[in-house]
Design a protein around this motif. Structure first.
Motif, PDB file in Angstrom:
ATOM      1  N   UNK A 592       0.805  -1.223   0.000  1.00 32.17           N
ATOM      2  CA  UNK A 592       0.000   0.000   0.000  1.00 32.17           C
ATOM      3  C   UNK A 592       0.838   1.273   0.000  1.00 32.17           C
ATOM      4  N   UNK A 593       2.143   1.172   0.156  1.00 31.49           N
ATOM      5  CA  UNK A 593       2.979   2.369   0.210  1.00 31.49           C
ATOM      6  C   UNK A 593       3.038   3.048  -1.152  1.00 31.49           C
ATOM      7  N   UNK A 594       3.173   4.364  -1.133  1.00 33.20           N
ATOM      8  CA  UNK A 594       3.118   5.151  -2.365  1.00 33.20           C
ATOM      9  C   UNK A 594       4.197   4.757  -3.379  1.00 33.20           C
ATOM     10  N   UNK A 595       5.467   4.618  -3.003  1.00 37.92           N
ATOM     11  CA  UNK A 595       6.466   4.231  -4.008  1.00 37.92           C
ATOM     12  C   UNK A 595       6.210   2.855  -4.602  1.00 37.92           C
ATOM     13  N   UNK A 596       5.698   1.922  -3.790  1.00 35.52           N
ATOM     14  CA  UNK A 596       5.415   0.582  -4.306  1.00 35.52           C
ATOM     15  C   UNK A 596       4.291   0.643  -5.330  1.00 35.52           C
ATOM     16  N   UNK A 597       3.248   1.394  -5.042  1.00 36.39           N
ATOM     17  CA  UNK A 597       2.162   1.529  -5.996  1.00 36.39           C
ATOM     18  C   UNK A 597       2.614   2.241  -7.277  1.00 36.39           C
ATOM     19  N   UNK A 598       3.517   3.212  -7.139  1.00 34.19           N
ATOM     20  CA  UNK A 598       4.041   3.883  -8.333  1.00 34.19           C
ATOM     21  C   UNK A 598       4.818   2.905  -9.202  1.00 34.19           C
ATOM     22  N   UNK A 599       5.544   1.965  -8.596  1.00 29.76           N
ATOM     23  CA  UNK A 599       6.255   0.949  -9.372  1.00 29.76           C
ATOM     24  C   UNK A 599       5.278   0.018 -10.059  1.00 29.76           C
ATOM     25  N   UNK A 600       4.225  -0.391  -9.365  1.00 31.91           N
ATOM     26  CA  UNK A 600       3.241  -1.299  -9.963  1.00 31.91           C
ATOM     27  C   UNK A 600       2.604  -0.651 -11.191  1.00 31.91           C
ATOM     28  N   UNK A 601       2.261   0.622 -11.093  1.00 28.91           N
ATOM     29  CA  UNK A 601       1.646   1.331 -12.217  1.00 28.91           C
ATOM     30  C   UNK A 601       2.674   1.868 -13.204  1.00 28.91           C
ATOM     31  N   UNK A 602       3.949   1.797 -12.834  1.00 31.82           N
ATOM     32  CA  UNK A 602       5.036   2.409 -13.595  1.00 31.82           C
ATOM     33  C   UNK A 602       4.693   3.878 -13.858  1.00 31.82           C
ATOM     34  N   UNK A 603       4.539   4.597 -12.757  1.00 36.35           N
ATOM     35  CA  UNK A 603       4.101   5.989 -12.821  1.00 36.35           C
ATOM     36  C   UNK A 603       5.035   6.868 -11.980  1.00 36.35           C
ATOM     37  N   UNK A 604       6.290   7.050 -12.392  1.00 37.74           N
ATOM     38  CA  UNK A 604       7.202   7.886 -11.603  1.00 37.74           C
ATOM     39  C   UNK A 604       6.802   9.358 -11.584  1.00 37.74           C
ATOM     40  N   UNK A 605       6.153   9.820 -12.652  1.00 31.60           N
ATOM     41  CA  UNK A 605       5.761  11.232 -12.696  1.00 31.60           C
ATOM     42  C   UNK A 605       4.689  11.521 -11.659  1.00 31.60           C
ATOM     43  N   UNK A 606       3.687  10.640 -11.563  1.00 31.93           N
ATOM     44  CA  UNK A 606       2.645  10.838 -10.569  1.00 31.93           C
ATOM     45  C   UNK A 606       3.198  10.812  -9.159  1.00 31.93           C
ATOM     46  N   UNK A 607       4.147   9.928  -8.910  1.00 28.64           N
ATOM     47  CA  UNK A 607       4.769   9.879  -7.588  1.00 28.64           C
ATOM     48  C   UNK A 607       5.516  11.175  -7.294  1.00 28.64           C
ATOM     49  N   UNK A 608       6.255  11.688  -8.273  1.00 29.71           N
ATOM     50  CA  UNK A 608       7.016  12.921  -8.060  1.00 29.71           C
ATOM     51  C   UNK A 608       6.090  14.109  -7.806  1.00 29.71           C
ATOM     52  N   UNK A 609       4.967  14.168  -8.498  1.00 30.05           N
ATOM     53  CA  UNK A 609       4.032  15.273  -8.285  1.00 30.05           C
ATOM     54  C   UNK A 609       3.427  15.232  -6.883  1.00 30.05           C
ATOM     55  N   UNK A 610       3.106  14.026  -6.398  1.00 28.51           N
ATOM     56  CA  UNK A 610       2.563  13.927  -5.044  1.00 28.51           C
ATOM     57  C   UNK A 610       3.626  14.267  -3.996  1.00 28.51           C
ATOM     58  N   UNK A 611       4.857  13.846  -4.250  1.00 22.38           N
ATOM     59  CA  UNK A 611       5.942  14.213  -3.339  1.00 22.38           C
ATOM     60  C   UNK A 611       6.142  15.729  -3.324  1.00 22.38           C
ATOM     61  N   UNK A 612       6.054  16.346  -4.500  1.00 21.89           N
ATOM     62  CA  UNK A 612       6.215  17.798  -4.584  1.00 21.89           C
ATOM     63  C   UNK A 612       5.120  18.513  -3.795  1.00 21.89           C
ATOM     64  N   UNK A 613       3.904  18.016  -3.873  1.00 23.18           N
ATOM     65  CA  UNK A 613       2.814  18.621  -3.100  1.00 23.18           C
ATOM     66  C   UNK A 613       3.066  18.489  -1.601  1.00 23.18           C
ATOM     67  N   UNK A 614       3.592  17.335  -1.169  1.00 22.21           N
ATOM     68  CA  UNK A 614       3.907  17.160   0.245  1.00 22.21           C
ATOM     69  C   UNK A 614       5.021  18.103   0.683  1.00 22.21           C
ATOM     70  N   UNK A 615       6.039  18.265  -0.162  1.00 19.63           N
ATOM     71  CA  UNK A 615       7.137  19.174   0.181  1.00 19.63           C
ATOM     72  C   UNK A 615       6.627  20.609   0.293  1.00 19.63           C
ATOM     73  N   UNK A 616       5.717  20.979  -0.589  1.00 25.83           N
ATOM     74  CA  UNK A 616       5.174  22.334  -0.534  1.00 25.83           C
ATOM     75  C   UNK A 616       4.414  22.564   0.767  1.00 25.83           C
ATOM     76  N   UNK A 617       3.702  21.531   1.214  1.00 30.68           N
ATOM     77  CA  UNK A 617       2.946  21.665   2.459  1.00 30.68           C
ATOM     78  C   UNK A 617       3.876  21.788   3.661  1.00 30.68           C
TER      79      UNK A 617
END
Length: 719
Positions: A592-617
């Motif tokens: 259920x962890x975010x990086x693991x799900x990003x690997x399953x979907x092969x979606x590094x861009x989506x993971x980076x955007x969510x990380x960026x939103x967390x950093x902004x917060x």
């Protein structure tokens, strides 16, 4: 305005800057000479009465002294005999320091010869006293051009460093034999290349056409898995060359250099690009660097030192895998290749391509702010090119006694056995050093501070405390599962290889890691155990891959833990055959962890955007700018009291940290502390300038009893 230069009394110091220990009569003579001068101009002199250059007799020199309080130019007289050779950009030797035997500041100094670069020739100096002469022109080869000088100055200002330190990184050591050899004649521009693998990306062909037409497009490229990325870089370089301009490619290590070099040679033929790596040796590397400086070669591929390569009429800079730690320079002022190439793209008006299998938060920010455009493939192409990724929580090991002996859940065991029937199987385990400080024993979530989200660490008294803000955490509970028990454990590659050898006794086991890194492995059944980043390429691709101990990589006490873990997993999984060929990847980590799900979907861009939103917060980089100040506690306190920080700075800490084990550093048993300084966007330049000014003032008067202080802007690891 240049800084005043030196005569016998000291390097570049006016009367007001002279030390108090000078004889009073000497100060009186200096004041009298200044008072009588109608115009405060320099009086150049040469040794033994030699004639001065008739035109532009003053040379401004950057001496090779990396201390911050000497980060300026010094004026010297140009003797007539050196007039023809003393051109801007050449290496020179000058006498620097007080006159031999002169007492300054209570210590005796001798004016020795030091190396430097001649920056420019001028008609007069602002310094009113006599100027010493250039002692020697080391080589008539102009190695420091105006573009490289401007870039080095920009990098020094951004990272609160000295220009001399940056030039030590930018200009390789001289080799006389390499200078004597002529460079090859430049070849005519090649024809514009066909799109090739760029057709897999919606904006790919347009990006290539823009480069060939002489434009300067900027893009963040998320490459498809597989070997096609090297050919994509080669075709982008060819497009820039077709426009009559140069191209520069910076990659993390020598293995990647070889892949790009092979792709460039296959597309363009030999003799069109230079390879700049430390493995080539000083003489060969300097010869290649000179060929680039002279314009004989217009394309460069190399590791991080190549980011300063003096490519003429630069049309494109390419950085591959910017999340790799090798792109961060180890020497002062420790610039990152991504930031340097961004500065080059902005200052020189060239194209910019940031590529990788993953996507860092910094890359996502470039797209979010509109500075660059995304180059991504559609989802159908991604699914067709990627392997099948299956997840299994490592908690299953506790319920599977037979599998626990080999640290393989039943699913991983089955995939490995089926994959070995068709070819090699890759097993990735965390390298040594991926040891989390503390993590939840139940769900493996990292233990972080409730106040600033910093990593929690065990104190000597048995309690918990934050490594960023220093607050204690007496009653910690996991926010994910509610657990209160902590753990810290990881198993290395060698032990994993032994366990797998017992589990699959009839299969050869090969290891690739720090001691021995394999480049390739044959397309034959074998277990290849590798640490992250050392995975060899399998001929035809791996049949399967097992990513073990995922919790250890995710639990690193760092903001980049998830991003780095995903980058490592993507790099290993990209070496596996696609789904159509039966390629399968099993990751042992909480599904259920975010990086693991990003690997399953092969979606590094989506993971980076969510990380960026967390950093902004949270207000953390890259949304904000940050610097670290580390040293003995008394030295850090003294520095923080001295520096004039911007009004909007936030100081985190200081908190204890291990003393660095480097030559010349403090004893390992001496306590150190680190403070983090954070400013919002737009104040990064003011923070760097304040830190540089304080460090220069402290260096000029001596560090005192407190000891040295290490200042680093944009530290890659903030805990």
């Amino acid at each position: 305005m240049s800084s005043p230069d030196h005569g016998a009394a000291g390097p570049g110091e006016g009367a007001e800057d002279r030390p108090r220990s000078e004889p009073p009569e000497q100060l009186a003579l200096i004041r009298e000479s200044v008072r009588r001068a109608e115009v405060p101009r320099a009086k150049p002199r040469t040794w033994r009465g030699a004639a001065l250059a008739g035109r532009l007799p003053v040379a401004r020199v950057l001496v090779d002294k990396g201390v911050l309080h000497l980060d300026r130019y010094f004026d010297y007289a140009v003797p007539e005999e050196l007039d023809a050779q003393a051109r801007p950009g050449v290496r020179v030797r000058v006498r620097f320091g007080a006159g031999r035997g002169q007492v300054r500041g209570g210590r005796r100094e001798g004016g020795g010869l030091v190396d430097g670069f001649l920056v420019e020739r001028v008609a007069a100096s602002d310094y009113p006293g006599p100027l010493a002469a250039l002692a020697q022109v080391v080589s008539p080869e102009p190695v420091l051009g105006p573009e490289l000088l401007a870039l080095a100055r920009a990098v020094a200002d951004r990272y609160a460093g000295s220009l001399a330190d940056v030039l030590q990184l930018a200009v390789p050591p001289r080799s006389a034999r390499a200078e004597k050899r002529p460079s090859p004649e430049p070849l005519p521009p090649p024809p514009a290349p066909a799109p090739g693998p760029w057709e897999n990306y919606a904006r790919g062909p347009a990006f290539l056409r823009a480069l060939a037409d002489g434009a300067a497009p900027r893009a963040v490229w998320t490459a498809l898995p597989g070997p096609g990325w090297a050919e994509g870089i080669a075709r982008a370089v060819a497009a820039a060359l077709a426009s009559g301009r140069g191209a520069l490619v910076v990659v993390p290590d020598g293995r990647v250099v070889e892949r790009v070099d092979t792709a460039l040679t296959a597309l363009l033929g030999s003799g069109r690009h230079a390879v700049l790596t430390a493995d080539a040796g000083p003489e060969k590397r300097y010869g290649q660097w000179l060929a680039v400086r002279r314009g004989a070669l217009r394309a460069v591929v190399g590791t991080r030192a190549a980011m300063f390569a003096p490519v003429r009429d630069l049309g494109l800079v390419v950085l591959w895998d910017d999340g790799d730690g090798n792109h961060s320079e180890r020497h002062a002022p420790r610039p990152h290749a991504r930031e340097v190439l961004q500065l080059r793209a902005a200052h020189e008006g060239c194209g910019f391509l940031l590529g990788g299998l993953g996507c860092t938060v910094e890359a996502a920010q470039l797209v979010e702010t509109g500075w660059a455009r995304p180059l991504v493939a559609d989802r159908d192409r991604v699914r067709a090119a990627a392997p099948l990724v299956r997840t299994v929580g490592d908690a299953e090991l506790a319920r599977d006694g037979a599998a626990r002996a080999a640290r393989l859940p039943s699913l991983a065991w089955q995939v490995a056995r089926e994959g070995l029937a068709r070819g090699p199987v890759l097993v990735q385990v965390p390298r040594r050093g991926y040891v989390p400080r503390l993590a939840c024993a139940r769900c493996r979530a990292p233990a972080r501070c409730r106040h600033c989200a910093g990593p929690l660490a065990a104190r000597e008294d048995g309690g918990l405390g934050c490594s960023w803000c220093g607050r204690e955490e007496p009653r910690w509970h996991c926010p994910e599962c509610g657990g209160s028990r902590l753990r810290a454990q990881v198993v290395g590659a060698r032990r994993t290889a032994e366990e797998l050898g017992r589990a699959f006794p009839a299969v050869p086991v090969r290891t690739s890691g720090r001691e021995q890194v394999l480049d390739t492995v044959p397309d034959a059944p074998a277990l290849v155990v590798s640490t992250p980043g050392a995975e060899p390429v399998a001929e035809g691709g791996y049949a399967a891959a097992l990513l073990l101990d995922g919790w250890a990589m995710l639990s690193r006490p760092d903001l980049r833990a998830g991003e780095e873990a995903l980058r490592r997993w993507l790099g290993a999984s990209a070496l596996v055959r696609d789904q159509g060929s039966g390629g399968t990847v099993v990751i042992v980590a909480e599904p259920t962890l975010r990086p693991v799900q990003a690997l399953v979907r092969w979606d590094p861009v989506g993971h980076a955007l969510r990380e960026l939103a967390d950093r902004a917060e949270l207000g953390f980089p890259p949304v904000s700018r940050m610097a670290s100040v580390a040293g003995p506690p008394e030295a850090v306190a003294e520095f923080l009291a001295l520096v004039e920080l911007p009004a909007d700075v936030v100081v985190l800490g200081p908190v204890p940290m291990p003393a660095p084990g480097v030559p010349g550093g403090p004893p390992s048993d001496r306590p150190w502390e680190r403070a983090l300084l954070r400013v919002p966007p737009g104040s990064g330049g003011a923070l760097a300038a304040a830190l540089k000014s304080a460090q220069a003032a402290r260096t000029a008067r001596g560090t005192g009893g407190g000891g040295r202080v290490e200042v680093r802007v944009d530290p890659p690891d903030i805990g």
